[in-house]
Design a protein around this motif. Structure first.
Motif, PDB file in Angstrom:
ATOM      1  N   LEU A 184     141.469  14.510  34.587  1.00 17.27           N
ATOM      2  CA  LEU A 184     140.347  14.142  35.451  1.00 17.27           C
ATOM      3  C   LEU A 184     139.092  14.918  35.076  1.00 17.27           C
ATOM      4  N   LEU A 185     139.223  16.232  34.912  1.00 20.52           N
ATOM      5  CA  LEU A 185     138.060  17.049  34.543  1.00 20.52           C
ATOM      6  C   LEU A 185     137.446  16.572  33.237  1.00 20.52           C
ATOM      7  N   ARG A 186     138.316  16.342  32.244  1.00 22.63           N
ATOM      8  CA  ARG A 186     137.805  15.938  30.940  1.00 22.63           C
ATOM      9  C   ARG A 186     137.011  14.627  31.045  1.00 22.63           C
ATOM     10  N   ASN A 187     137.434  13.728  31.936  1.00 24.95           N
ATOM     11  CA  ASN A 187     136.784  12.437  32.055  1.00 24.95           C
ATOM     12  C   ASN A 187     135.599  12.433  33.005  1.00 24.95           C
ATOM     13  N   LEU A 188     135.476  13.456  33.834  1.00 21.86           N
ATOM     14  CA  LEU A 188     134.271  13.628  34.639  1.00 21.86           C
ATOM     15  C   LEU A 188     133.149  14.294  33.845  1.00 21.86           C
ATOM     16  N   LEU A 189     133.518  15.068  32.840  1.00 26.70           N
ATOM     17  CA  LEU A 189     132.524  15.850  32.102  1.00 26.70           C
ATOM     18  C   LEU A 189     131.392  14.999  31.524  1.00 26.70           C
ATOM     19  N   PRO A 190     131.658  13.877  30.836  1.00 23.72           N
ATOM     20  CA  PRO A 190     130.534  13.093  30.310  1.00 23.72           C
ATOM     21  C   PRO A 190     129.589  12.582  31.394  1.00 23.72           C
ATOM     22  N   ALA A 191     130.121  12.275  32.572  1.00 27.27           N
ATOM     23  CA  ALA A 191     129.266  11.821  33.671  1.00 27.27           C
ATOM     24  C   ALA A 191     128.331  12.937  34.120  1.00 27.27           C
ATOM     25  N   TYR A 192     128.873  14.145  34.254  1.00 25.53           N
ATOM     26  CA  TYR A 192     128.019  15.269  34.643  1.00 25.53           C
ATOM     27  C   TYR A 192     126.997  15.586  33.557  1.00 25.53           C
ATOM     28  N   ARG A 193     127.413  15.514  32.306  1.00 30.60           N
ATOM     29  CA  ARG A 193     126.451  15.750  31.217  1.00 30.60           C
ATOM     30  C   ARG A 193     125.317  14.741  31.285  1.00 30.60           C
ATOM     31  N   ALA A 194     125.664  13.453  31.457  1.00 26.37           N
ATOM     32  CA  ALA A 194     124.640  12.418  31.513  1.00 26.37           C
ATOM     33  C   ALA A 194     123.704  12.634  32.697  1.00 26.37           C
ATOM     34  N   MET A 195     124.258  12.995  33.840  1.00 30.49           N
ATOM     35  CA  MET A 195     123.446  13.206  35.031  1.00 30.49           C
ATOM     36  C   MET A 195     122.529  14.415  34.856  1.00 30.49           C
ATOM     37  N   GLU A 196     123.060  15.503  34.328  1.00 29.71           N
ATOM     38  CA  GLU A 196     122.268  16.719  34.208  1.00 29.71           C
ATOM     39  C   GLU A 196     121.206  16.603  33.125  1.00 29.71           C
ATOM     40  N   GLN A 197     121.527  15.900  32.042  1.00 30.85           N
ATOM     41  CA  GLN A 197     120.507  15.629  31.038  1.00 30.85           C
ATOM     42  C   GLN A 197     119.429  14.707  31.602  1.00 30.85           C
ATOM     43  N   GLY A 198     119.844  13.744  32.417  1.00 31.87           N
ATOM     44  CA  GLY A 198     118.881  12.829  33.027  1.00 31.87           C
ATOM     45  C   GLY A 198     117.965  13.521  34.016  1.00 31.87           C
ATOM     46  N   LEU A 199     118.529  14.400  34.830  1.00 28.77           N
ATOM     47  CA  LEU A 199     117.703  15.155  35.772  1.00 28.77           C
ATOM     48  C   LEU A 199     116.696  16.029  35.031  1.00 28.77           C
ATOM     49  N   ALA A 200     117.144  16.664  33.941  1.00 30.69           N
ATOM     50  CA  ALA A 200     116.243  17.504  33.151  1.00 30.69           C
ATOM     51  C   ALA A 200     115.112  16.664  32.545  1.00 30.69           C
ATOM     52  N   ARG A 201     115.447  15.455  32.130  1.00 31.04           N
ATOM     53  CA  ARG A 201     114.425  14.561  31.571  1.00 31.04           C
ATOM     54  C   ARG A 201     113.363  14.208  32.607  1.00 31.04           C
ATOM     55  N   HIS A 202     113.749  14.176  33.877  1.00 35.64           N
ATOM     56  CA  HIS A 202     112.818  13.805  34.953  1.00 35.64           C
ATOM     57  C   HIS A 202     112.317  15.027  35.722  1.00 35.64           C
ATOM     58  N   LEU A 203     112.284  16.157  35.055  1.00 44.23           N
ATOM     59  CA  LEU A 203     111.865  17.393  35.723  1.00 44.23           C
ATOM     60  C   LEU A 203     110.471  17.282  36.334  1.00 44.23           C
ATOM     61  N   LYS A 204     109.610  16.493  35.721  1.00 44.59           N
ATOM     62  CA  LYS A 204     108.235  16.345  36.217  1.00 44.59           C
ATOM     63  C   LYS A 204     108.031  15.051  37.012  1.00 44.59           C
ATOM     64  N   THR A 205     109.117  14.325  37.258  1.00 48.35           N
ATOM     65  CA  THR A 205     109.007  13.103  38.050  1.00 48.35           C
ATOM     66  C   THR A 205     109.031  13.455  39.536  1.00 48.35           C
TER      67      THR A 205
END
Length: 227
Positions: A51-72
């Motif tokens: 479960l952890l291994r398969n949640l990891l890509p989702a968290y990576r995508a979300m955290e990279q996305g949030l960082a991309r919108h830091l100024k939004t």
């Protein structure tokens, strides 16, 4: 299905709207797949690792996305909390099964689907990320400590194997949860189409249910084989 008040308007709080829209899905999530086994204390160590291994890509995508919108506007406030669960998951996986976890533990199609959907939500103004942050982060803050204690007991996991549930930068988790909920609501109030955010929340729960069932099926292939 769109959540609406008696007069046909949406709730003023996006968190309330997401809660109402996903309430039945939340119950379903707790009653199906590996999540059901975890909550009942009957899951295996291998199941939790998968479960952890398969949640990891989702968290990576979300955290990279949030960082991309830091100024939004709105989304940037969520990004500045830096809750960063992906590094904690990676740390847990190393302790649980060694540095070769990414070779030894498979990424299931459902895990890839979940991450790709979050990557899609990052596009444009990023408002759909509100739904994924609600589903994952607010969920982690709401039930994480309970699940942490349950896993420590049922799977005999050590603190170093459960850092996913630790937020060391925030000693008062109740205050963090309240503040993050307010930040989600502020971000939701700036969304150009709140209905899209709410429906994205329903999809996020559906993807979580799919992943939970996929993990369970991978662990018990004979039980899921056709007749």
């Amino acid at each position: 299905m769109t959540v609406a008040m008696a007069d046909g308007s949406l709730p003023s709080s996006v968190v309330t709207a997401l809660y109402l829209r996903t309430k039945a899905l939340h119950v379903e999530a707790e009653r199906t797949g590996i999540i059901r086994e975890l909550l009942r204390g009957s899951a295996t160590r291998d199941g939790y690792i998968l479960l952890l291994r398969n949640l990891l890509p989702a968290y990576r995508a979300m955290e990279q996305g949030l960082a991309r919108h830091l100024k939004t506007p709105g989304i940037g406030a969520l990004a500045r909390y830096r809750l960063d669960r992906a590094p904690a998951i990676e740390s847990d996986l190393v302790v649980l099964c060694g540095h070769a976890w990414h070779h030894d533990v498979p990424l299931l199609p459902a895990g890839g689907n979940y991450a790709r959907r979050i990557a899609e939500a990052v596009k444009g103004n990023g408002s759909r990320l509100i739904a994924h942050a609600y589903t994952r982060y607010l969920g982690d803050l709401s039930g994480g400590l309970i699940l942490q204690r349950l896993l420590a007991r049922s799977l005999d996991l050590r603190p170093a194997e459960l850092s996913f549930y630790d937020f060391p930068k925030y000693p008062d988790l109740a205050a963090l949860k309240a503040a993050y909920r307010e930040a989600l609501d502020r971000a939701g109030s700036l969304a150009s189409d709140p209905t899209n955010v709410i429906e994205e929340g329903a999809l996020a729960f559906t993807l979580n249910i799919d992943l939970s069932c996929a993990v369970q099926a991978a662990l018990h292939p004979a039980a899921n084989a056709p007749g």
